[in-house]
Each structure stands twice: as C-alpha cells, then as structure tokens.
Design a protein around this motif. Structure first.
Motif, PDB file in Angstrom:
ATOM      1  N   THR A 529      23.710  -1.105   2.381  1.00  0.00           N
ATOM      2  CA  THR A 529      23.055  -1.561   1.156  1.00  0.00           C
ATOM      3  C   THR A 529      21.809  -2.365   1.476  1.00  0.00           C
ATOM      4  N   ALA A 530      21.913  -3.256   2.469  1.00  0.00           N
ATOM      5  CA  ALA A 530      20.755  -4.060   2.843  1.00  0.00           C
ATOM      6  C   ALA A 530      19.644  -3.197   3.427  1.00  0.00           C
ATOM      7  N   ALA A 531      19.995  -2.223   4.259  1.00  0.00           N
ATOM      8  CA  ALA A 531      18.977  -1.357   4.873  1.00  0.00           C
ATOM      9  C   ALA A 531      18.251  -0.538   3.814  1.00  0.00           C
ATOM     10  N   ARG A 532      18.997   0.001   2.860  1.00  0.00           N
ATOM     11  CA  ARG A 532      18.358   0.763   1.787  1.00  0.00           C
ATOM     12  C   ARG A 532      17.502  -0.153   0.915  1.00  0.00           C
ATOM     13  N   GLY A 533      17.971  -1.383   0.702  1.00  0.00           N
ATOM     14  CA  GLY A 533      17.182  -2.332  -0.075  1.00  0.00           C
ATOM     15  C   GLY A 533      15.862  -2.664   0.613  1.00  0.00           C
ATOM     16  N   ARG A 534      15.911  -2.826   1.942  1.00  0.00           N
ATOM     17  CA  ARG A 534      14.667  -3.092   2.665  1.00  0.00           C
ATOM     18  C   ARG A 534      13.725  -1.898   2.599  1.00  0.00           C
ATOM     19  N   ASP A 535      14.280  -0.693   2.612  1.00  0.00           N
ATOM     20  CA  ASP A 535      13.440   0.494   2.463  1.00  0.00           C
ATOM     21  C   ASP A 535      12.739   0.495   1.106  1.00  0.00           C
ATOM     22  N   VAL A 536      13.482   0.145   0.055  1.00  0.00           N
ATOM     23  CA  VAL A 536      12.889   0.096  -1.286  1.00  0.00           C
ATOM     24  C   VAL A 536      11.822  -0.991  -1.349  1.00  0.00           C
ATOM     25  N   GLU A 537      12.124  -2.160  -0.797  1.00  0.00           N
ATOM     26  CA  GLU A 537      11.140  -3.242  -0.796  1.00  0.00           C
ATOM     27  C   GLU A 537       9.869  -2.838  -0.062  1.00  0.00           C
ATOM     28  N   ALA A 538      10.038  -2.135   1.058  1.00  0.00           N
ATOM     29  CA  ALA A 538       8.873  -1.771   1.858  1.00  0.00           C
ATOM     30  C   ALA A 538       8.047  -0.678   1.188  1.00  0.00           C
ATOM     31  N   SER A 539       8.705   0.333   0.638  1.00  0.00           N
ATOM     32  CA  SER A 539       7.971   1.456   0.052  1.00  0.00           C
ATOM     33  C   SER A 539       7.546   1.164  -1.380  1.00  0.00           C
ATOM     34  N   LEU A 540       8.511   0.961  -2.262  1.00  0.00           N
ATOM     35  CA  LEU A 540       8.189   0.728  -3.668  1.00  0.00           C
ATOM     36  C   LEU A 540       7.507  -0.621  -3.861  1.00  0.00           C
ATOM     37  N   GLY A 541       7.885  -1.613  -3.066  1.00  0.00           N
ATOM     38  CA  GLY A 541       7.247  -2.918  -3.191  1.00  0.00           C
ATOM     39  C   GLY A 541       5.799  -2.903  -2.740  1.00  0.00           C
ATOM     40  N   THR A 542       5.474  -2.112  -1.722  1.00  0.00           N
ATOM     41  CA  THR A 542       4.087  -1.977  -1.280  1.00  0.00           C
ATOM     42  C   THR A 542       3.311  -1.056  -2.204  1.00  0.00           C
ATOM     43  N   GLY A 543       3.968  -0.023  -2.685  1.00  0.00           N
ATOM     44  CA  GLY A 543       3.333   0.915  -3.599  1.00  0.00           C
ATOM     45  C   GLY A 543       3.111   2.275  -2.985  1.00  0.00           C
ATOM     46  N   ALA A 544       2.757   2.304  -1.709  1.00  0.00           N
ATOM     47  CA  ALA A 544       2.502   3.565  -1.013  1.00  0.00           C
ATOM     48  C   ALA A 544       2.668   3.311   0.477  1.00  0.00           C
ATOM     49  N   ASP A 545       2.493   4.377   1.269  1.00  0.00           N
ATOM     50  CA  ASP A 545       2.603   4.205   2.722  1.00  0.00           C
ATOM     51  C   ASP A 545       1.582   3.199   3.237  1.00  0.00           C
ATOM     52  N   ARG A 546       0.358   3.266   2.706  1.00  0.00           N
ATOM     53  CA  ARG A 546      -0.685   2.303   3.075  1.00  0.00           C
ATOM     54  C   ARG A 546      -1.465   1.931   1.825  1.00  0.00           C
ATOM     55  N   VAL A 547      -1.798   0.664   1.715  1.00  0.00           N
ATOM     56  CA  VAL A 547      -2.619   0.177   0.608  1.00  0.00           C
ATOM     57  C   VAL A 547      -3.816  -0.546   1.208  1.00  0.00           C
ATOM     58  N   LEU A 548      -5.016  -0.021   0.935  1.00  0.00           N
ATOM     59  CA  LEU A 548      -6.253  -0.598   1.440  1.00  0.00           C
ATOM     60  C   LEU A 548      -6.940  -1.364   0.317  1.00  0.00           C
ATOM     61  N   VAL A 549      -7.308  -2.588   0.581  1.00  0.00           N
ATOM     62  CA  VAL A 549      -8.128  -3.361  -0.346  1.00  0.00           C
ATOM     63  C   VAL A 549      -9.578  -3.226   0.104  1.00  0.00           C
ATOM     64  N   VAL A 550     -10.459  -2.797  -0.815  1.00  0.00           N
ATOM     65  CA  VAL A 550     -11.867  -2.589  -0.475  1.00  0.00           C
ATOM     66  C   VAL A 550     -12.717  -3.628  -1.191  1.00  0.00           C
ATOM     67  N   GLN A 551     -13.982  -3.694  -0.792  1.00  0.00           N
ATOM     68  CA  GLN A 551     -14.882  -4.650  -1.406  1.00  0.00           C
ATOM     69  C   GLN A 551     -15.097  -4.319  -2.870  1.00  0.00           C
ATOM     70  N   SER A 552     -15.491  -5.335  -3.616  1.00  0.00           N
ATOM     71  CA  SER A 552     -15.570  -5.244  -5.060  1.00  0.00           C
ATOM     72  C   SER A 552     -16.530  -4.154  -5.520  1.00  0.00           C
ATOM     73  N   VAL A 553     -16.021  -3.262  -6.380  1.00  0.00           N
ATOM     74  CA  VAL A 553     -16.831  -2.211  -7.009  1.00  0.00           C
ATOM     75  C   VAL A 553     -16.348  -2.058  -8.448  1.00  0.00           C
ATOM     76  N   THR A 554     -17.060  -1.266  -9.226  1.00  0.00           N
ATOM     77  CA  THR A 554     -16.584  -0.961 -10.570  1.00  0.00           C
ATOM     78  C   THR A 554     -15.489   0.083 -10.500  1.00  0.00           C
ATOM     79  N   ARG A 555     -14.740   0.218 -11.594  1.00  0.00           N
ATOM     80  CA  ARG A 555     -13.672   1.216 -11.606  1.00  0.00           C
ATOM     81  C   ARG A 555     -14.213   2.628 -11.461  1.00  0.00           C
ATOM     82  N   ASN A 556     -15.324   2.902 -12.140  1.00  0.00           N
ATOM     83  CA  ASN A 556     -15.890   4.238 -12.060  1.00  0.00           C
ATOM     84  C   ASN A 556     -16.379   4.541 -10.652  1.00  0.00           C
ATOM     85  N   ASP A 557     -16.980   3.534 -10.005  1.00  0.00           N
ATOM     86  CA  ASP A 557     -17.457   3.723  -8.644  1.00  0.00           C
ATOM     87  C   ASP A 557     -16.287   3.962  -7.693  1.00  0.00           C
ATOM     88  N   LEU A 558     -15.222   3.185  -7.864  1.00  0.00           N
ATOM     89  CA  LEU A 558     -14.029   3.370  -7.029  1.00  0.00           C
ATOM     90  C   LEU A 558     -13.458   4.757  -7.218  1.00  0.00           C
TER      91      LEU A 558
END
Length: 998
Positions: A529-558
């Motif tokens: 149960t704990a191992a599956r919970g950590r998997d959920v926290e890592a994947s669903l909690g992060t949102g995707a395999d990798r999440v990159l934060v980029v410098q500020s742009v407009t939504r349309n530009d992004l």
C-alpha cells in the motif's frame, strides 16, 4: 544434576537445537527492532540530505542599506564586519559576497526593476555566449533573452539609474532616483545551472509579471561602488561543502544554527540571518519519528509471536516427556529436583538461543542495512540490546509457563497419555487477549494519535485474538468432519482430522500458524500500500514524468512554441497553473490536444481522449487579427457622461501584450488610431473595453463599432460572433455592431466586448466540488465564467480539489492576457533527450525541472519508506517462527504417532488410509491456517491500517490507495505457505517411512 540435564539435551538434541533456534529468533526480533531503527535513522538523514533542495543547503546573512546622499557613497560597498563575525567559526561552508541595487533603464516598462548585481566568482558559474566576462569598472553582463528582446550585442552601451518603488499607484511602479550610470555591455550570459547552490536564496532567475525579467544585469563591485544608489542589499552566502551535512554531525549543525539565530537576534535590526538548513533538520527529525512509529507496529507482534512459539513448542516437548517426569514424581524427589529436571532441558536451550539471538539480531540488521542502505551503514550500539534482556526473560517465562502442568500435576495425571484440556484457564487467557484487542481498537478510533500507549499493540492484539478465535471455531468443525468421514468409511481422512482436532495443543498450533501468516500478510499490506501510494504521489502529484518551468511568457506564446516542438501532442504539453481564490478552486489550463498522452492520470478517472473532446468541443472561429502596428477602430458614439475607450491586444509572434488606451469617446463618428510596436507582425484583438471615468456615476449611451483595421474583414454585422459583459447589450446595426452601455468607473461595471472564439462559459473538468461561483481566476486577477462538465477523482499536480480547462480557450476568452509567472511544459517518457534544447530554440528557457523519478527517489528515502523495510524483515521472521514451531511439534508427535499408526497397520489398516493419515495431517493444517491467516491479515489491516503514516511526511491531497494489491497479499501468504508446507510434507514422509513394515 547438571550433567543429567545436559545428557537429556544431548539425547534430544534435535528438539533442543530447534528450541534454541526459536529462542534465538525471539531475542533477535527484539534486538533487530532497535538496531534497525539506528540504521533507519541514519538512512533517513542521509536520504534527506542527498535529495534536499538548494535552499536547504545554504545560509545567508543580509543587510540592506538605504543610501540617499551622494556623499555617503565614498565609503564603497562593504558588508559590515558583524556579518563576518556572525559566520565566523562555522566551518564546512564556502562563502560568497554579493550586493544588489534596483535600477531602471534597461526595460521599456517600469513595472519592475532590473536587478543590478555584483556576485563574487560570477564568471565560473555563467556561460558567456557573446563578448567576454566582467573585467573592470563600467562592465555589465546581460542575459540572452534580455539581449534578444532589447536588440543588444556585446560592445553596446546602456544607461541604468537606481530606482525606488512608487507605492502611490496601483500597480506599483519603479521610478528613477539618482544619477544615471553609463555602462558597456561586456558580454551576453547564460546561467550554467540556475538551480545551483551557488546562487543561494536570492531568486535571481525568478521571472513574472511585475516581479522581474528573470535575468539580472551583473557587474563588478567597483561599478556598484561608483554608482549613485538607492537601496543596496548586501549578503554573504554560505554554501555547504561536501561532508558538511553529514549524518554524524547533525547535532553539532543544529547547535550551530541555534547559535547563529541567537547571535543575529542580539545584533542590529538591519542584519538578517536566513537558512533552510533548520527546515532540513526538522524534516529529518520528522522522518525519524515516522520510522519510530512504523517499526514497532510489527516488532511487537513479532516478539509476541516468538514468545507464543516458545510457549507452544516447550509445552509440546513437556507433554512428550510426561512419562519421565512421572517417574521422577513417583520416586518422591524434592520439588527443586523435580523443577530442575522438568524445566532444565528447555531452559538450557532457550538460554543458549537467547545469547545467540543478541548477536544474530545485530548481524541480521547489519546485513540488511548493507543491502538496503549502501554507504550509510549502521553504528552498533548498546542501545540496540536494550530489549534483549526483556525478550530473553519473556522467553524463559514462556518456557516455564508451558511446563506448569508437569510441575504441579500428580503422578496419575502425568501417566495419562492424553491429559485433560485445561479449558477454563484457556478460555480466561483468550478472554484477556480479546479484551485487550478491543481496548486497543477503541483507542484507534477515538484517539487523534492512535500509535501510542495500548494503540501501539493494536495490530498484534487483533491478530492474536482473531487467530485464537479462529482456532476455537474451526477445530470443532474439523472434528465433526472427521467423525462423518469415519462413518462413511474414509478412514485416512478421519484419522488425519481426528489428529488435528483432538490432539492436545493442536488449537494453539493452529493459532500460531494462523498468526504467522497474518503477520506476514499484514506486512505485505503495509509495504505494498505504501509503495503504491508513493507511486501515486510521484506521478499524479508531479503531474507528468517531467515538469519543466520556463521563463515568463504569455499563454498564447507558450502554447504556440510548445506546439512548434511537438505538433501532434505526443510528448509535450503546455500547462499554466490557475491560482485559487476564496470562492474559486485552483486549476490547470492545459493544451488538451496533448491531454491523452502526457499527464499522469488518476485511477477511475474518465478517458483522457474523451475528456479532451469535452474541454475543446470544436475548432474555434478564426481570431480577429490586426495586420500591422497601425491600429485603428472607427466608432459612432451617442452617450451621456464620459466614457473611455481601450483595446486589448496580443502579439501574434511573441510575448507582447498591451492594453491600448485610446482616450475618451467623442460624440459622433470618429476613428481612433495608434501605432503599436508589438503589432509589427500582427496582433490578435482580445477585446474592446469601454469604461467610466473613475466615479460611481453611471454613463449611458449607445456605441456602434463600424470598422476595425484588420487583415480580413471583422464580422461586425453579426452580433452572434461577439459577446459582452453585463454592462453592454449587443445587437446588429446596419453598418456595424451596436452596444447599449451603462458603465461606471468600477471594474465590475466595465464593458468588455469580445470576438466569440470559444464556448461560453468554458467547460471544465473538476475534482472535489465544482466552482461555487461559476468562475475561475484569470491571469489578470479577473474571472472567467465556467461550467462544470466532467467530475474527476483528482487533478494532476493539484489533488482532489481543482479544475482543468483548455489553455487555448482560456487564453482566447481572457480580456487582459498577461505574462504567466511560471509557465510549465509537461513531458512524458517519450520526450526526446534534447527537449530542453528544442524548447530553447523556440525561445522557452527552462528555469527548473521536476521529475516523477526524482520525487519517487525522495519519497523512497523518507522515514516511512525506510521504516517499512523492517516489515519485510518481520514477515520473514514470522514465517520462520511458524515453520520452526511446526517442525518441533511434528518431531515431538512423531514417536507417539508412529506407535499408533504402526499398531493400526498391524491390525489391518490399509496402506492408502495410512498414507493419507501420515502425509496430509499437517499439510492440511498448514493450508487451512494459511487461508484463515490471509483473511485475518486483511481484517487487521481494515481495522488498523488507516492510521499508519505511510504517505510520507507531507502527503498531498491525492486519492492514495488504502488497500494492497491482492497479488501482493497472496505472494506473502504463498511464501509462508511454501516453507511451512515443505516442513509438514517432509515430516509426513518421514512418519510414513517409519510405519511401513520392512
């Protein structure tokens, strides 16, 4: 007398060795728990240090001075000596000096200042892509994006002026306040690693609307020294060297941090000390506390199971020696002689096993720690032996208690081959266990912290109580089945069943085997149960395999640039976080074209492909596009009161956005024209704004928009292609779009007229409660009307309360699009290795990166995950205890069963029934016990598992699993069954060989 006892031990050395091994396991279990905690605490500390963010590896002493008079600048930039004194004596850190002044002159807007920074050893931490690094007075380095935006190259000159915030306007602006400083652009830089600890806690590369451009202008100390400044922020940053944050010196580091805090509090108010190291130390302490909670959860039942095993096996052995003890009692031996002869054999074996268990427990933990925590090790300490005397004493008491009947019974009872069952005492003991189990369970449900006091024993007591109850209920059923089998002539089955149901102590053996399986099953529940919970926290909690934060742009530009990298939405998805409000939930605006491939998804959520079609139901009509920088709009106005006209524009080829103020509306027909730089390559018309003049007096009238200078004719004569806020009512006019208006100076009473290019309200998927206000927050602190379309168990990266909306539609519907503070690019596992370079080619500079693998690695090294490895160890020991007890029981029974079955064979019992009675008696017992133990482990988990801290130190609000996978539970039970079944099977084969005639 001692020699006689030793002779007895040698004569039955097989039983003695088995009993010694069981005692060794009992004491080893008691030693292993504290020894493992020592190793786990070191592993938790090492893991948290290894995965700590930069902010928790640095410290900084700051001082801010406000220099208004030019005469004061002659002293130069000198950090006060008190800062050096504050950090003096704190070894293991590399120190860097820095100073910073807010300036204007580099950016077109004065909404935020340019950070003009001196930082020691800068050139070793930036890559100069053009020109050279800093050398002398008057040199400045500017960032790549700034150079591109301002069309600057190495060798150009710029002018910067110290600035001061003007808080009298909203939003605040930064005004020049000092003599301009002419500077030479020595080079263009790119930070090698913006997340490096070298940059400290200053957030140099944080960008956002009204915050900064995310690229400071770097200079030399001499340049700042000769510049007229306003506010100067000086700092000394300490960066922890390798080995400074070590598991063996955490206490000293804590004391150093406390000393610095106390010293800083006694010094001048302008000097501030800040560090994330105390947060790291606190998290280490929290992780250790979680491990100290989880380890005893199975250490307690393991020790109880070991004592129960010794009690059972010693009792069986004593019953096998009743004839010897009867002779001793018949000879009139004194009580101490009788006591010594009755208990000496067992006590010698138990004592020898207890001594060996002290060493075995520590060696076992050393081996486990070497495998699980390489490089960390465990420091053997006497504290790991603190429970060994108690465990040894408990084992000895259990051994004596198991032989109490042989010590006090008269000769007549000792000579009976089948002694009478002591049902009254047995029922009383079971009642005590049941009462304790109920009390512990009640504390679980009524206490905020159930893992204290009696609550800590709840899993052990519940398992033991249910095992005893199962033995009391099941064995009578076996007896009834055996009697019926005998009546039907199935002699072999009847003999096996009667052996199980009528053998004294068979119920206790059955309960022990059930308990051993239940402990192993409970361990599997916690670990899986704990191992599956950590998997959920890592994947669903992060949102995707990798999440990159980029410098500020407009939504349309992004959106445009991410689609240029991944046109089909196979591996990259643009995402923008929407802040929550008092009545609006937080949310995500995402490119729904990539929704089916990129983000992690909650179990039980609707299919992502269908959700994408729901959130983006149709292709939007083409936007209203202005051809070039010559913006013109023709309007006929008939109004009472003063109204003001403005248009919201977004550049088609970049991040430029602008609210173009066109002044007051004039009666009659007029063309309002302005040259807008950002529209050189075209602009999208977001909305036309008509507002009052700042008073609460309403202005009313009628406005007809007759023409807009666009690349293709605007659909002005079709009011269905336009929508407006409540302050305006639209209708068709012969020559354009008519708007009947009633506006004031209040924001809520402003009329916004937009081209229709999206559904309205926007459909959203939501987790938790749908937006109560029917709106979500826009980037400009306004709101966007939405309608709840699809419920979700959880929103990726947000949890069980949030919304998802289409990014393209939310941008099109926004009347005041602005720069997004921290736009994100989500990637799946198929993203190419050079994705960061591809994004950079499109103008998206990555500021930081988070991956689900990194998050998972961090969770695996927190206290709960580290502590749960002991549960696997406990499962193995529980299985071995059950197998050992079974082996000893079968060994004691072997002689009597050999006599019985040999006699029956002599009287004509056929080989087949005899084989069934020998081969399947104990294997059937093991199979039944495993099945019942599996059910009991699930019941104990249902009653107590919810309270265990399995989800980490700061679990997100996600739908974490509360039950293990059936395969994990079956695997644990199957492993125990395999070992115990083999013991029972080979014992049965040995018995069959003994009764077959030669």
């Amino acid at each position: 007398m001692i020699s006689l006892v030793l002779a007895m031990v040698w004569n039955r050395r097989g039983q003695a060795v088995t009993l010694a091994l069981l005692a060794m396991l009992a004491v080893a279990s008691a030693v292993a728990a504290p020894a493992y905690l020592i190793a786990a605490e070191r592993a938790v500390a090492e893991g948290q240090i290894a995965t700590a963010p930069t902010s928790e590896l640095t410290l900084v002493a700051r001082r801010t001075s406000d220099s208004l008079q030019e005469a004061s600048f002659s002293a130069g930039i000198k950090f006060p000596d008190v800062g050096r004194v504050l950090l003096l004596g704190l070894g293991g850190f590399t120190y860097y000096h820095s100073a910073e002044v807010p300036t204007v002159g580099l950016e077109v807007s004065n909404d935020f200042p340019t950070r003009f920074v001196f930082r020691q050893d800068l050139c070793a931490h930036v890559r100069v892509t053009a020109g050279r690094c800093l050398v002398g007075e008057g040199d400045v380095l500017i960032g790549e994006e700034t150079a591109r935006r301002r069309e600057l190259t190495a060798g150009d000159t710029i002018t910067l002026t110290a600035a001061r915030m003007n808080g009298l306007v909203r939003p605040p602006t930064w005004d020049p306040d000092g003599a301009p400083k002419k500077l030479t652009v020595a080079g263009i830089y790119r930070a090698v690693d913006p997340t490096s600890a070298y940059w400290g806690l200053h957030g140099y590369f944080v960008s956002g609307d009204g915050v900064s451009a995310g690229e400071p202008a770097f200079t030399t100390a001499g340049t700042l020294d000769t510049m007229q400044r306003t506010t100067t922020s000086m700092a000394i940053d300490g960066i922890a060297q390798p080995g400074t944050l070590d598991v063996d010196r955490l206490d000293q580091l804590r004391a150093d941090m406390d000393r610095l805090d106390a010293t800083a509090a006694e010094l001048e108010d302008s000097l501030q000390f800040d560090s994330g190291i105390p947060h790291l130390l606190d998290r280490i302490d929290e992780g250790r506390a979680a491990a100290r909670l989880l380890v005893p959860v199975l250490a307690v039942p393991l020790v109880l199971l070991a004592c129960f095993t010794i009690y059972l096996t010693v009792g069986y052995g004593a019953e096998g020696r009743q004839s010897e003890l009867a002779v001793v009692a018949l000879r009139g031996s004194r009580w101490w002689t009788r006591w010594w002869l009755a208990t000496g054999e067992s006590l010698v074996a138990v004592l020898a096993g207890a001594v060996a268990g002290c060493l075995a427990g520590q060696l076992l933990v050393n081996g486990v720690a070497a495998v699980l925590f390489p490089g960390v090790g465990t420091a053997p300490a006497l504290t790991s032996l603190r429970f060994a005397p108690l465990a040894a004493a408990a084992a000895l008491v259990a051994a004596v208690a198991a032989q109490r009947r042989q010590l006090i019974s008269p000769v007549s009872r000792l000579l009976r081959r089948t002694p009478p069952a002591d049902r009254r005492r047995l029922a009383a003991a079971e009642a005590v266990v049941a009462v304790l189990a109920v009390a512990a369970g009640v504390q679980y449900f009524v206490s905020d912290t159930p893992l204290i006091g009696v609550g800590l024993f709840a899993p052990a007591l519940i398992v033991l109580a249910l095992a005893l109850l199962a033995a009391r209920l099941l064995l009578p059923l076996v007896n009834r089945y055996a009697v019926r089998a005998l009546g039907r002539g199935r002699v072999g089955v009847a003999l096996a069943g009667l052996q199980l149901s009528r053998r004294p102590g068979a119920g206790r053996l059955f309960a022990l085997l059930v308990a051993s399986v239940a402990v192993a099953g409970y361990a599997a529940c916690t670990v899986d149960t704990a191992a599956r919970g950590r998997d959920v926290e890592a994947s669903l909690g992060t949102g995707a395999d990798r999440v990159l934060v980029v410098q500020s742009v407009t939504r349309n530009d992004l959106l445009t640039k991410v689609r240029a990298v991944d046109r089909d939405g196979r591996f990259a998805m643009a995402a923008v976080r929407i802040p929550g409000g008092s009545t609006t939930p937080p949310g995500l605006a995402v490119d729904t074209r990539a929704l089916a491939a990129v983000p992690a998804w909650a179990s039980g959520a609707p299919a992502r492909a269908s959700l994408s079609r729901t959130l983006h139901p149709e292709q939007p009509p083409p936007p209203v596009v202005l051809a070039d920088e010559d913006v013109a709009i023709e309007i006929t106005a008939t109004t009472t009161g003063v109204m003001q006209l403005a248009v919201s524009l977004s550049a088609m080829d970049g991040p430029g956005v602008q609210i173009l103020e066109l002044g007051d509306l004039k009666p009659g027909t007029h063309t309002y024209r302005e040259n807008v730089v950002i529209c050189e390559n075209g602009c999208r018309l977001n909305a036309v704004r008509i507002s009052g003049t700042g008073t609460t007096v309403a202005a009313t009238g009628e406005v007809v928009i007759r023409g807009i200078r666009t690349a293709t004719p605007a659909p002005l004569t079709d009011p269905a292609r336009w929508r407006a806020t409540p302050a305006a009512r639209l209708s068709a006019a012969p020559d354009g779009l008519r708007a009947e208006l009633q506006v004031t100076g209040a924001v809520a009473d402003t009329a916004w007229i937009q081209p229709v290019s999206t559904p309205y309200p926007l459909p959203v998927a939501y987790a938790g409660s749908p937006p109560a206000s029917g709106t979500i927050v826009d980037s400009g602190a306004t709101t966007i009307p939405v309608t709840a379309a699809v419920p979700l168990p959880a929103v990726p990266a947000l949890g069980r309360q949030g919304v998802i909306v289409d990014l393209e539609y939310s941008d099109l519907i926004s009347v005041t699009p602005k720069l997004v503070p921290q736009p994100e690019v989500w990637l799946n596992a198929q993203a190419p290795a050079d994705i960061v370079e591809r994004l950079a080619e499109q103008g998206l500079q990555v500021v930081s990166e988070t991956s689900s693998a990194q998050v998972k690695a961090g969770l695996d090294r927190q206290g709960p995950a580290v502590g749960l490895w002991f549960h696997l160890l406990a499962a193995i020991l529980a299985g071995l205890l059950g197998a050992g007890a079974l082996a000893l029981t079968v060994a004691v029974d072997r002689a009597r069963r050999t006599e019985d079955l040999t006699a029956l064979r002599t009287q004509g019992l056929r080989p087949r029934p005899a084989g069934l009675a020998t081969l399947w008696t104990y294997p059937v017992l093991v199979v039944i016990a495993t099945t019942v133990g599996l059910l009991i482990s699930a019941a104990a988990w249902r009653l107590t598992g919810w309270a265990l801290p399995l989800a980490g130190l700061t679990p997100p609000d996600l739908p974490l699993p509360s039950w293990p996978r059936p395969a994990a539970l079956l695997a644990a039970a199957g492993a125990v069954l395999a070992v115990q079944f083999l013991v029972a099977w080979f014992s049965g084969r040995d018995l069959r060989r003994r009764i077959e005639p030669r």
